[in-house]
Design a protein around this motif. Sequence first.
Motif, PDB file in Angstrom:
ATOM      1  N   PHE A 125       0.823  -1.210   0.000  1.00 23.48           N
ATOM      2  CA  PHE A 125       0.000   0.000   0.000  1.00 23.48           C
ATOM      3  C   PHE A 125       0.862   1.267   0.000  1.00 23.48           C
ATOM      4  O   PHE A 125       0.492   2.272  -0.610  1.00 23.48           O
ATOM      5  CB  PHE A 125      -0.972   0.011   1.182  1.00 23.48           C
ATOM      6  N   ILE A 126       2.024   1.215   0.657  1.00 27.89           N
ATOM      7  CA  ILE A 126       2.943   2.352   0.605  1.00 27.89           C
ATOM      8  C   ILE A 126       3.432   2.548  -0.827  1.00 27.89           C
ATOM      9  O   ILE A 126       3.496   3.671  -1.333  1.00 27.89           O
ATOM     10  CB  ILE A 126       4.112   2.159   1.590  1.00 27.89           C
ATOM     11  N   THR A 127       3.774   1.435  -1.491  1.00 25.14           N
ATOM     12  CA  THR A 127       4.175   1.506  -2.898  1.00 25.14           C
ATOM     13  C   THR A 127       3.073   2.140  -3.725  1.00 25.14           C
ATOM     14  O   THR A 127       3.314   3.015  -4.557  1.00 25.14           O
ATOM     15  CB  THR A 127       4.487   0.091  -3.443  1.00 25.14           C
ATOM     16  N   TRP A 128       1.842   1.688  -3.491  1.00 28.63           N
ATOM     17  CA  TRP A 128       0.720   2.237  -4.251  1.00 28.63           C
ATOM     18  C   TRP A 128       0.550   3.728  -3.994  1.00 28.63           C
ATOM     19  O   TRP A 128       0.215   4.484  -4.911  1.00 28.63           O
ATOM     20  CB  TRP A 128      -0.564   1.487  -3.911  1.00 28.63           C
ATOM     21  N   SER A 129       0.799   4.183  -2.759  1.00 27.10           N
ATOM     22  CA  SER A 129       0.649   5.616  -2.483  1.00 27.10           C
ATOM     23  C   SER A 129       1.678   6.434  -3.268  1.00 27.10           C
ATOM     24  O   SER A 129       1.374   7.526  -3.748  1.00 27.10           O
ATOM     25  CB  SER A 129       0.746   5.900  -0.988  1.00 27.10           C
ATOM     26  N   PHE A 130       2.897   5.898  -3.411  1.00 25.39           N
ATOM     27  CA  PHE A 130       3.894   6.587  -4.241  1.00 25.39           C
ATOM     28  C   PHE A 130       3.464   6.583  -5.706  1.00 25.39           C
ATOM     29  O   PHE A 130       3.651   7.567  -6.423  1.00 25.39           O
ATOM     30  CB  PHE A 130       5.271   5.937  -4.102  1.00 25.39           C
TER      31      PHE A 130
END
Length: 145
Positions: A125-130
């Motif tokens: 999800f952190i990857t997706w936020s970037f």
Amino acid sequence: MKDVVGSPGTWSGMALRLSQCVSAGASMGAMATAYGFSNYTAFCYLIASMALQLLWSFGLACLDIYSLKTKRDLHNPVLVTAILSFAAASASAGVTILFERDVHFCRMYPQLSCGRYALSVVLAFITWSFIATSAVSMFWLLPSL
């Protein structure tokens, strides 16, 4: 031409791409070291999508580095893999929640690495936020092309 934060060929764009690479790699690493992840399709899908995201972001980071080194303008629309990454993270989050809270699968089978499953999903999800940040900057830049 507008200089939008996170747009291709800028320092902020390169930082976003490198952040995507690091968080996607960390998500893959956390899931790959978890015991029994390959028995569940959602977790395999997460690793596959994060591998694709890692390669894609690395390629874009290399393009940003090249652009910064040669001082070229890269304000062209770039495809993003945000939907794939978000779908994989959501599917894996659903399975993780099912295991831990709904059927208490993690209590019955303590050999499973449920903590690593959850960590990998959070990193996805952190990857997706970037990725979403990159997509927003690209959509913001699109009218000025």
